[in-house]
Design a protein around this motif. Structure first.
Motif, short mmCIF file in Angstrom:
data_model
loop_
_atom_site.label_atom_id
_atom_site.label_comp_id
_atom_site.label_asym_id
_atom_site.label_seq_id
_atom_site.Cartn_x
_atom_site.Cartn_y
_atom_site.Cartn_z
N GLY A 57 0.77 -1.11 0.15
CA GLY A 57 -0.13 0.03 -0.08
C GLY A 57 0.87 1.53 0.00
N PRO A 58 1.78 1.33 0.94
CA PRO A 58 2.63 2.49 0.85
C PRO A 58 3.08 2.96 -0.54
N LEU A 59 3.81 1.94 -1.19
CA LEU A 59 4.34 2.27 -2.45
C LEU A 59 3.26 3.00 -3.35
N GLN A 60 2.26 2.48 -3.07
CA GLN A 60 1.21 3.20 -4.05
C GLN A 60 0.98 4.63 -3.50
N ALA A 61 0.90 4.59 -2.27
CA ALA A 61 0.78 5.94 -1.82
C ALA A 61 1.79 6.97 -1.99
N PHE A 62 2.99 6.43 -2.16
CA PHE A 62 4.15 7.20 -2.72
C PHE A 62 3.96 7.50 -4.14
N SER B 71 5.83 -4.81 -12.01
CA SER B 71 5.36 -3.53 -12.20
C SER B 71 4.46 -3.06 -11.23
N TYR B 72 4.13 -1.53 -11.43
CA TYR B 72 3.22 -1.14 -10.33
C TYR B 72 2.08 -1.65 -10.38
N TYR B 73 1.61 -2.28 -11.72
CA TYR B 73 0.10 -2.94 -11.79
C TYR B 73 -0.04 -4.12 -11.29
N LEU C 82 -4.25 -7.99 -13.40
CA LEU C 82 -5.72 -7.69 -13.75
C LEU C 82 -6.38 -6.71 -13.10
N LEU C 83 -5.68 -6.18 -12.16
CA LEU C 83 -6.37 -5.51 -10.95
C LEU C 83 -7.37 -6.05 -10.17
N TYR C 84 -8.05 -5.61 -9.38
CA TYR C 84 -8.72 -6.48 -8.42
C TYR C 84 -10.25 -6.93 -9.26
N THR C 85 -10.51 -5.96 -10.20
CA THR C 85 -11.84 -6.14 -10.87
C THR C 85 -11.74 -7.17 -12.19
N ILE D 36 -11.91 7.59 -5.92
CA ILE D 36 -12.46 6.13 -5.64
C ILE D 36 -11.66 5.58 -4.68
N PRO D 37 -10.43 5.41 -4.97
CA PRO D 37 -9.48 4.63 -3.83
C PRO D 37 -9.74 5.63 -2.47
N GLY D 38 -9.81 6.95 -2.71
CA GLY D 38 -9.78 7.82 -1.34
C GLY D 38 -11.12 7.15 -0.52
N HIS D 39 -12.22 7.07 -1.10
CA HIS D 39 -13.46 6.84 -0.63
C HIS D 39 -13.36 5.39 -0.04
N PHE D 40 -13.03 4.28 -0.86
CA PHE D 40 -13.09 2.87 -0.35
C PHE D 40 -12.00 2.65 0.90
N HIS D 41 -10.88 3.33 0.87
CA HIS D 41 -10.08 3.12 1.91
C HIS D 41 -10.83 3.42 3.32
N ILE D 42 -11.59 4.54 3.49
CA ILE D 42 -12.25 4.82 4.55
C ILE D 42 -13.36 3.98 4.87
N ARG E 140 -7.30 7.52 -11.10
CA ARG E 140 -6.69 6.22 -10.25
C ARG E 140 -6.02 5.19 -11.19
N ARG E 141 -5.45 4.12 -10.73
CA ARG E 141 -4.74 2.96 -11.31
C ARG E 141 -3.88 3.52 -12.31
N THR E 142 -2.97 4.37 -12.29
CA THR E 142 -1.99 4.93 -13.01
C THR E 142 -0.79 4.94 -12.40
N LEU E 143 0.38 4.79 -12.84
CA LEU E 143 1.85 5.02 -12.41
C LEU E 143 1.99 6.71 -12.59
C1 HEM Z 1 -5.97 0.74 -4.00
C2 HEM Z 1 -2.87 2.43 -0.68
C3 HEM Z 1 -4.72 -0.79 2.64
C4 HEM Z 1 -7.78 -2.09 -0.73
C5 HEM Z 1 -4.80 1.54 -3.27
C6 HEM Z 1 -4.39 2.99 -3.86
C7 HEM Z 1 -3.53 3.33 -3.05
C8 HEM Z 1 -3.58 2.51 -1.91
C9 HEM Z 1 -2.65 4.58 -3.09
C10 HEM Z 1 -4.74 3.27 -5.37
C11 HEM Z 1 -3.84 2.58 -6.33
C12 HEM Z 1 -4.08 3.02 -7.62
O1 HEM Z 1 -5.37 3.49 -8.12
O2 HEM Z 1 -3.38 3.09 -8.52
C13 HEM Z 1 -3.14 1.88 0.50
C14 HEM Z 1 -2.36 2.00 1.71
C15 HEM Z 1 -2.91 1.07 2.78
C16 HEM Z 1 -3.69 0.51 1.90
C17 HEM Z 1 -1.04 2.96 2.04
C18 HEM Z 1 -2.27 0.91 4.03
C19 HEM Z 1 -1.31 0.56 4.46
C20 HEM Z 1 -5.75 -1.19 1.88
C21 HEM Z 1 -6.70 -1.88 2.62
C22 HEM Z 1 -7.53 -2.54 1.61
C23 HEM Z 1 -7.13 -1.77 0.69
C24 HEM Z 1 -6.64 -2.50 4.23
C25 HEM Z 1 -8.81 -3.34 1.85
C26 HEM Z 1 -9.10 -4.32 2.77
C27 HEM Z 1 -7.45 -1.60 -1.97
C28 HEM Z 1 -8.02 -1.65 -3.20
C29 HEM Z 1 -7.52 -0.93 -4.13
C30 HEM Z 1 -6.44 -0.25 -3.41
C31 HEM Z 1 -9.34 -2.74 -3.59
C32 HEM Z 1 -7.79 -0.74 -5.47
C33 HEM Z 1 -6.96 -1.63 -6.49
C34 HEM Z 1 -7.36 -1.46 -7.89
O3 HEM Z 1 -7.69 -0.38 -8.29
O4 HEM Z 1 -7.18 -2.71 -8.77
N1 HEM Z 1 -4.53 1.55 -2.08
N2 HEM Z 1 -4.01 1.05 0.65
N3 HEM Z 1 -6.13 -1.05 0.73
N4 HEM Z 1 -6.32 -0.70 -2.24
FE1 HEM Z 1 -5.24 0.18 -0.67
#
Ligand code: HEM
Length: 567
Positions: A27-32, A51-53, A118-121, A368-374, A434-437
């Motif tokens: 997760g943090p790698l994606q946040a960076f 890859s990122y993907y 394939l991403l999670y979808t 969208i990821p902003g929404h589903f992480h909360i 979203r979903r972009t490097l």
């Molecule tokens: C996608 C960060 C924890 C589920 C993402 C993205 C970021 C991110 C930045 C967006 C990536 C993109 O759209 O390119 C993090 C961080 C986490 C964390 C920093 C905590 C350390 C979680 C948890 C869940 C979760 C706990 C669910 C239980 C997902 C899902 C996606 C995602 C389903 C979408 C993947 C996709 O678009 O195919 N995360 N995440 N994440 N995250 Fe997290």
């Protein structure tokens, strides 16, 4: 028998947290990345992730699909079986665990080999290795068997206890498994009739829209399948843990029935931008989505009432005086309260996301990821984390290691996710996809186009660091606890924390309230749920099938140039 039941549950829960551990590390790698920092050029990381993907696919699948599925299967097997005092066939229970784990391993191999990026979808026409689809189908099928075992056990209990009210925790668990059977039909039919025949070459191509519609049949309702096990804890256990009572048991039952009926026929709100689905259906699904806010609001007010009751019982007076009297040192309570607070923002954002008028503004952006992480990332995940602090000792007789670190991990997770949510929602409103490097691929455009998003980008990056610390603290506590020696008779030291005002076993249906009597016939309500979904999806799918057009499979995310493109 009880030790065996606890053991299989423990296996489910431990597997869930191993999956979450790996998923969370990525997760943090994606946040960076969303802070404009590309860590994917690092040679060590390159050796691990192609890859990122690939990282994003692993992150999404492990966190959202594997962690939730395993945790919920254990939680929703154990609780109702204990609640009914039933004896289940333990060989069958172990069989479903082994089947789910086998499915996971079969799906994990192509994911790890970058053959199912394939991403999670996993939307077609993106095509992965067949073993990913087969493994994922086996995993889902195993959860359906758990559902079947619990529902049949409850049917047996009803026969043995005629005229009695189903105990609350069993009621909530059974209705939830029923909901899963209704909503998983979309994914199951997609796997059996669309994806698997296609990847095995039995069909010349795939219709992406049909597959996507079937995916969202399950894909939206699945979020309630993740959320409601957290509601079970909030309704049945949190009041006791905080020192209060459940406010209204009938309202809790009504909430679960509303979700059973209304969770599934809402998925088209994910497809506002898709062709060949009429606006009428899009608007109907939008209104049905808004209806789902009602049981969530019922829950918010009920649980807030329970917490007020707890605080008053502990001597709290006035609004702020009451807040200070909750057990703020208990990581189990604190984790769940913070999870609920995060859900206030998640729910409000969801109403925007589901609106036909607002959706185009944020569609496929970082919002969208902003929404589903909360929602799933905090409301659900943090509740399961907090539950683990008592559930693992309850299952194992081991003592929670480092409760202070556990408490700190809850505050860190909440703080990190709040900052993450602000950063990502904000970036989304500025148009960051979203979903972009984004940190590498579009750097020149990014620099000029998104310079005004410096503050939200910085927030997202900071949140990545905080969440990494939160994750490390949490997993230290969980794995150290699991690996520590058994010390207690868990039934005596950590009993199931039932809220006191839950109606006692043996309550007569005739003397129960009208709401309890109205919600008791779950089997009939289940039939209504199937009918509603057929009504809301039947015409849509019929039209899509009539206009189906098959396209070949494609590979977009391979790191091997010759593999990129369509067949
Ligand atoms: C996608 C960060 C924890 C589920 C993402 C993205 C970021 C991110 C930045 C967006 C990536 C993109 O759209 O390119 C993090 C961080 C986490 C964390 C920093 C905590 C350390 C979680 C948890 C869940 C979760 C706990 C669910 C239980 C997902 C899902 C996606 C995602 C389903 C979408 C993947 C996709 O678009 O195919 N995360 N995440 N994440 N995250 Fe997290």
């Amino acid at each position: 028998y009880l030790a065996n039941l606890k053991k299989v549950t423990q296996y489910y829960v431990a597997t869930a947290f191993i999956a979450l551990f790996i998923g969370v590390l990525i997760g943090p790698l994606q946040a960076f990345n969303y802070a404009g920092i590309n860590v994917y050029e690092n040679p060590i990381l390159k050796a691990l992730l192609k890859s990122y993907y690939q990282g994003l696919s692993l992150h999404g699948v492990l966190n959202a699909l594997v962690f939730t599925q395993f945790f919920i299967s254990g939680w929703l097997l154990y609780l109702p079986v204990r609640d009914m005092g039933a004896k289940i066939n333990m060989k069958f229970a172990w069989g479903t665990y082994i089947m789910m784990t086998a499915g996971l391993l079969i799906a994990a191999i192509p994911l790890l080999l970058n053959k199912a990026t394939l991403l999670y979808t996993f939307y077609p026409p993106m095509e992965g290795h067949w073993s990913f689809y087969v493994g994922a189908t086996i995993m889902v099928a195993a959860s359906l068997l758990v559902a079947g075992q619990v529902i049949l056990t409850w049917v047996g209990w009803k026969k043995a206890n005629p005229g009695q009210v189903t105990p609350l925790v069993t009621f909530m668990s059974v209705s939830l498994w029923m909901m899963w059977l209704v909503c998983s039909l979309g994914l199951v039919s997609s796997a059996l009739f669309v994806l698997i025949p296609w990847v095995f070459g039995l069909r010349p191509g795939v219709d992406p829209l049909i597959a996507k519609t079937l995916f969202w049949w399950t894909g939206h309702a699945i979020v309630y399948f993740w959320l409601l096990p957290a509601y079970i804890s909030w309704y049945a256990f949190l009041p006791k843990q905080a020192g209060g009572r459940i406010v209204s048991e009938p309202l809790a039952r009504l909430t679960f029935v509303m979700f059973l009926l209304n969770s599934t026929p809402v998925g088209i709100h994910h497809q506002y931008a898709d062709p060949n689905i009429s606006n009428t259906w899009k608007i109907i699904h939008m209104f049905l989505t808004f209806l789902i806010a009602i049981p969530s609001l019922l829950t918010a007010f009920s649980i807030a009432g329970s917490l007020e009751d707890a605080a008053r019982a502990r001597g709290g007076r006035g609004i702020f005086g009451m807040l200070t009297h909750l057990p703020w040192k208990d990581p189990v309570v604190v984790g769940q309260i913070l999870a609920m607070v995060s859900f206030i923002g998640g729910g409000a954002g969801g109403i925007i996301t589901a609106s036909f008028a607002f959706s185009p503004v944020i569609h496929n952006t970082a919002w969208i990821p902003g929404h589903f992480h909360i929602t799933v990332g905090t409301a659900v995940t943090q509740t399961f984390m907090a539950v683990a602090f008592w559930f693992i000792p309850h299952l194992t007789g081991k003592r929670l290691v480092a409760p202070k670190v556990a408490l700190a991990s809850m505050w860190l997770w909440f703080t990190g996710m709040m900052i993450f949510a602000v950063g990502m929602h904000w970036e989304g409103l500025l148009g960051v996809p979203r979903r972009t490097l984004i940190s590498a691929v579009a750097l020149p455009i990014y620099k000029e186009g998104y310079m005004h998003s410096t503050i939200p980008m910085a927030l997202t990056g900071i949140s990545g660091v905080i969440l990494l610390l939160a994750g490390l603290a949490f997993f230290y506590v969980i794995f150290a606890t699991l690996l520590s020696p058994r010390r207690d008779d868990a039934e005596a030291t950590t009993p199931l924390p039932y809220s006191e005002s839950i109606s006692p076993a043996g309550t007569n249906l005739k003397t129960a309230s009208n709401l309890v009597r109205a919600t008791e016939p779950l089997l009939a309500l289940w039939v209504v749920a199937f009918a509603l979904v057929a009504l809301m999806y039947g015409p849509v799918l019929m039209r899509l099938t009539q206009n189906a057009s098959l396209v070949p499979g494609c590979n977009f995310y391979s790191t091997v140039q010759s593999e990129v493109g369509c067949k």
